[in-house]
Design a protein around this motif. Structure first.
Motif, mmCIF file in Angstrom:
data_model
loop_
_atom_site.group_PDB
_atom_site.id
_atom_site.type_symbol
_atom_site.label_atom_id
_atom_site.label_comp_id
_atom_site.label_asym_id
_atom_site.label_seq_id
_atom_site.Cartn_x
_atom_site.Cartn_y
_atom_site.Cartn_z
ATOM 1 N N LEU A 243 -6.060 -26.295 -1.622
ATOM 2 C CA LEU A 243 -6.558 -27.610 -1.260
ATOM 3 C C LEU A 243 -7.098 -27.597 0.165
ATOM 4 O O LEU A 243 -6.433 -27.128 1.085
ATOM 5 N N VAL A 244 -8.299 -28.102 0.332
ATOM 6 C CA VAL A 244 -8.902 -28.254 1.661
ATOM 7 C C VAL A 244 -9.185 -29.735 1.850
ATOM 8 O O VAL A 244 -9.921 -30.344 1.074
ATOM 9 N N VAL A 245 -8.569 -30.336 2.861
ATOM 10 C CA VAL A 245 -8.773 -31.757 3.096
ATOM 11 C C VAL A 245 -9.958 -31.960 4.037
ATOM 12 O O VAL A 245 -10.090 -31.270 5.051
ATOM 13 N N ALA A 246 -10.831 -32.885 3.676
ATOM 14 C CA ALA A 246 -11.989 -33.242 4.505
ATOM 15 C C ALA A 246 -11.839 -34.691 4.947
ATOM 16 O O ALA A 246 -11.593 -35.574 4.119
ATOM 17 N N VAL A 247 -11.948 -34.930 6.239
ATOM 18 C CA VAL A 247 -11.778 -36.275 6.784
ATOM 19 C C VAL A 247 -12.964 -36.609 7.686
ATOM 20 O O VAL A 247 -13.791 -35.756 7.989
ATOM 21 N N ASN A 248 -13.036 -37.878 8.102
ATOM 22 C CA ASN A 248 -14.035 -38.247 9.104
ATOM 23 C C ASN A 248 -13.320 -38.475 10.439
ATOM 24 O O ASN A 248 -12.280 -37.872 10.694
ATOM 25 N N CYS A 249 -13.851 -39.343 11.277
ATOM 26 C CA CYS A 249 -13.252 -39.539 12.609
ATOM 27 C C CYS A 249 -11.840 -40.109 12.555
ATOM 28 O O CYS A 249 -11.079 -39.955 13.516
ATOM 29 N N ASN A 250 -11.499 -40.757 11.480
ATOM 30 C CA ASN A 250 -10.140 -41.259 11.307
ATOM 31 C C ASN A 250 -9.301 -40.112 10.744
ATOM 32 O O ASN A 250 -9.039 -40.036 9.553
ATOM 33 N N ASP A 251 -8.900 -39.215 11.646
ATOM 34 C CA ASP A 251 -8.491 -37.863 11.245
ATOM 35 C C ASP A 251 -6.983 -37.625 11.307
ATOM 36 O O ASP A 251 -6.533 -36.533 11.618
ATOM 37 N N ILE A 252 -6.174 -38.635 10.995
ATOM 38 C CA ILE A 252 -4.728 -38.482 11.112
ATOM 39 C C ILE A 252 -4.208 -37.354 10.224
ATOM 40 O O ILE A 252 -3.297 -36.623 10.610
ATOM 41 N N ILE A 253 -4.811 -37.155 9.050
ATOM 42 C CA ILE A 253 -4.335 -36.086 8.165
ATOM 43 C C ILE A 253 -4.666 -34.724 8.772
ATOM 44 O O ILE A 253 -3.854 -33.795 8.737
#
Length: 227
Positions: free
Chosen positions: A123-133
């Protein structure tokens, strides 16, 4: 079945808004709500914590607060694997990398559970500027910024990924008391660091690059990861 749709006003594109507000059926009720997605989740979680009220009115939720949503998403991971795996006749089965753009981490939790069941996915998580994960996976920093940053991906503009509680529980070996203490501290202070024994465990999630609509130097996720 009556469907109640809560629409975060000003946080969807015009097309998305029209998709929800132009359904002319007597059993569909659409309400515009002030606030962002995090603020919208709070009263929903409070309602479903009142078990007597939920039973009296026969309520259910279709977002990932509802465990059933996560179960369905687990099936999606298995289906995707069977479509993408080059062969099912080898042993061990070949791994498949799954990139999960995420906000509340429901699909991510489903992927972690599928891994626990033996599905060989990375699993590769992709986030934007709200990057808490991203910060949680990389540094064990489970804390909020001062405000949600609005981007073109409104479904990912989330600072409180409530499904991380389920992932923490999985990583901790089903330690309910430890997970509860961690989440209670987060709710009180809006900031917590993962215990070393939890953060040092092999993570089922690889934190990927920050896909955001900001220029790199204005985005904390991009600053943390030059990709």
């Amino acid at each position: 079945v009556d469907i109640i749709v809560l629409l975060p006003q000003g946080h969807c594109t015009k097309i998305q808004e029209l998709q929800m507000t132009t359904v002319l059926r007597e059993n569909v009720h659409v309400f515009g709500v002030e606030g962002n997605s995090d603020e919208l989740d709070e009263p929903i979680k409070a309602v479903f914590a009142d078990v007597a009220f939920v039973k009296k009115h026969n309520l259910m939720s279709l977002n990932s607060i509802n465990w059933s949503r996560v179960l369905v998403q687990m099936a999606h991971h298995f289906f995707a694997y069977f479509q993408c795996a080059p062969s099912l006749d080898t042993h061990p089965l070949p791994p498949v990398e799954v990139v999960v753009p995420t906000g509340a981490a429901g699909n991510l939790a489903a992927g972690c559970l599928a891994q626990k069941m033996g599905l060989p996915i990375r699993l590769v998580v992709a986030v934007n500027c709200n990057d808490i994960i991203h910060r949680t996976v990389q540094r064990g920093d489970f804390s909020l910024f001062k405000a949600v940053k609005l981007t073109l991906a409104s479904a990912m503009d989330i600072q409180v990924p409530y499904n991380m509680e389920r992932i923490f529980w999985l990583l901790s070996g089903s330690d309910s008391q430890g997970t509860r203490a961690l989440m209670e501290q987060f709710e009180r202070t809006q900031s917590t660091s993962l215990p070393e024994e939890l953060h040092d465990k092999p993570s089922p999630v690889l934190s990927g690059p920050c896909f955001c609509s900001q220029v790199p130097r204005s985005c904390p996720g991009c600053r943390a990861d030059p990709r």
